[in-house]
Design an enzyme around this catalytic site. Structure first.
Site: not given
Ligand code: DON
Length: 569
Positions: A382, A424, A475
């Site tokens: 992300t 997710d 995340g």
């Molecule tokens: O949409 C979400 O919440 C996750 N897929 C985000 C993943 C994320 O931030 C990975 N980075 N560290």
């Protein structure tokens, strides 16, 4: 001998300089020589993103007459090339923007489950969740949304897409020099790329990557050129779509040409709320981020947080207890609103949040097993980038492949990584996903459904005027990072640099523990432990990028936790 060497070096430098000049964003961007700039104050426009070259591309586009939306498009495309770990065209994201006339735009280009997906697709015969399949390889991918999102952003931009994509094409075609961090990321993912991709990829070579190597991505350049020529159809139909589907078929993936053709980005009404004289605008479901942020901030608003002071046991304990309650609600009540009725109004109402905090005890650690989701009345890896221009437009975009380098599957012949966003979803009630998040019916898999996200691209207005654009990856730690940055700014009166870079903490209901960064206050840690909290040290939380308006100037800050960098003029 020496002379030949000098000529050779001179020729190399000249050649690189010429290549640098052909980069579509102009001379301002040199892919072979760049530095990381952690903060800057600019009089007109600014970009903060995870990579110096991507920020420079965004700033150059605004210098050429583009606005903050143009910059957001061009920066995302550049990130898809220079930051393969998370920048993407094979993933998805959310954009929240505010136009200079005050109109607010919320664009959902989250990945969607393929038509052949089903609720129990990751369960084996005994009903056990096989998370390897939702996290790696072909079956882990949702239908990519990013390219649809870029084209849905275009009506708010000023320049043609052909111009906005050119810098990314140049970076992919001519290559760019990688940093030590990127080299190490690529090296550690090497075995996974080999295992989960069915064709040779640009990301693996003989031997190890090292800082200073040039990464060239000709197949990705060709894919970007198809988008330049045919627009969104250059990705969702024709050659690129065919290459995606062929890759899927080679690896037992289920995305079809129909899935790709049917994908659309959606306009969503953002979550808006007030907090101590600031108006905050963040993303609505299918991201849980905006609701979590509103819940956490409104739960602490009636307490004298600034008197408690930064990172004291009093302020941290209060903020943790708000986090615990908000994340319990997330697991039960949040999902794709097109498939699940999310009680947005109740979850964010003052009366409900007051009642959620009714059992808050400032002297004792809460216990997650005793904190259930609130009762809702039946009736009803992300990356983030922020851009601001001279005209008063501001944009926050968080976009993701989910894990670092997504599913590790590179689309053969098309040169880009696919997401592993299916993880997710809640593969099985009670089984945590890769971020430890729990979910149930609201976030169960269904064809066409979008998996619940934590991404929290956020704008803040002060006196109804643009003030701040902010967001982060991480995340489940995304909403709590944005929450802390905002409380740092608003309650503790910090500057933006400190608000982003001071040590952070995180609680998400389950597991019932507080994770803290290594430099988190040792004294507060001790006091929290004495109250009964379980604390766990972890690596950096988030990589927050922010821009705020201060005395008429744009103050841009990139997180210290990565290669993140700002640019502007
Ligand atoms: O949409 C979400 O919440 C996750 N897929 C985000 C993943 C994320 O931030 C990975 N980075 N560290």
């Amino acid at each position: 001998m020496k002379k030949t060497l000098v000529i050779w070096v001179a020729a190399l430098v000249l050649c690189q300089a010429l290549q640098a000049q052909i980069v579509g964003a102009g001379k301002a961007v040199d892919p072979y020589k760049y530095t990381i700039v952690k903060k800057g104050t600019f009089s007109k426009a600014a970009v903060s993103s995870a990579h110096p070259l991507a920020s420079q591309v965004g700033a150059a586009i605004m210098k050429r007459g583009g606005n903050a939306f143009d910059a957001a498009i061009a920066t995302q495309l550049a990130l898809a090339v220079v930051y393969p770990e998370a920048g993407n065209i094979g993933g998805g994201g959310f954009l929240v923007g505010r136009k200079k006339d005050g109109e607010i735009v919320g664009l959902d280009y989250r990945e969607a489950a393929p038509a052949a997906a089903s609720r129990d697709m990751y369960l084996d015969r005994n009903g056990n969740a096989q998370l390897n399949l939702s996290q790696n390889g072909h079956l882990a991918s949702g239908i990519p949304g990013t390219v649809a999102g870029l084209f849905a952003t275009l009506p708010y931009a000023k320049l043609p897409f052909t111009q906005l994509v050119q810098p990314a094409i140049d970076l992919a075609e001519k290559g760019y020099v990688i940093s030590a961090r990127e080299a190490s990321g690529l090296n550690s993912a090497r075995e996974s790329f080999l295992k989960y991709s069915t064709r040779p990829t640009a990301f693996t070579k003989e031997g190890k990557w090292k800082a200073g190597d040039t990464l060239v991505q000709p197949e990705l350049a060709a894919t970007l050129k198809r988008m330049q020529k045919d627009g969104a159809k250059g990705f969702y139909q024709g050659e690129t779509a065919r290459l995606i589907v062929e890759e899927m078929q080679r690896g037992k993936g289920i995305i079809t040409e129909e899935d790709l053709k049917n994908y659309t980005a959606k306009l969503r009404e953002p979550i808006e709320f007030n907090y101590r004289g600031h108006h905050i605008i963040s993303f609505a479901p299918p991201s849980s981020g905006g609701i979590l942020l509103a819940q956490m901030m409104k739960m602490i608003e009636s307490f004298p947080v600034s008197e408690y002071q930064f990172q004291t046991v009093k302020s941290v304990q209060l903020m943790i207890e708000a986090e615990r309650r908000a994340y319990a609600d997330r697991a039960e009540h949040q999902g794709d609103p097109d498939f699940w009725k999310v009680p947005v109004a109740t979850l964010t109402s003052d009366a409900y949040l007051k009642q959620r905090m009714a059992d808050y005890d400032p002297d004792k650690a809460g216990v997650s097993a005793n904190v259930k989701a609130g009762q809702i009345p039946q009736s009803e890896e992300t990356t983030h980038l922020s851009t601001m221009d001279a005209e008063g437009n501001m944009v926050a975009v968080t976009t993701t492949l989910n894990g670092g380098y997504g599913s590790k599957t590179v689309v053969g012949g098309a040169g880009f990584l696919m997401n592993n966003e299916m993880d997710d979803f809640s593969a099985k009630p009670g089984v945590p996903n890769m971020y430890g998040a729990l979910g149930g019916e609201a976030n169960a898999i269904a064809p066409g459904k979008r998996m619940l996200s934590c991404m929290t691209p956020t704008l803040v207005l002060k006196g109804n005027k643009p003030y701040l654009t902010i967001g982060t990856p991480g995340g489940t730690t995304i909403p709590t990072s944005v929450y802390q940055a905002l409380v740092n700014l608003i309650d503790f009166n910090m500057n933006l640099d400190d608000a982003i870079n001071k040590p952070k903490f995180h609680h998400q209901w389950f597991p019932d523990e507080v994770s803290v960064e290594k430099d988190f206050s040792a004294e507060t840690k001790k006091q929290l432990e004495a109250m009964g909290y379980k604390l766990k040290e972890r690596g950096g939380i988030g990589r927050t990028e922010g821009i705020r308006i201060l005395n008429g100037k744009r103050e841009a800050v990139a997180d210290k936790r990565g290669d993140d960098s700002v640019a502007g003029f």
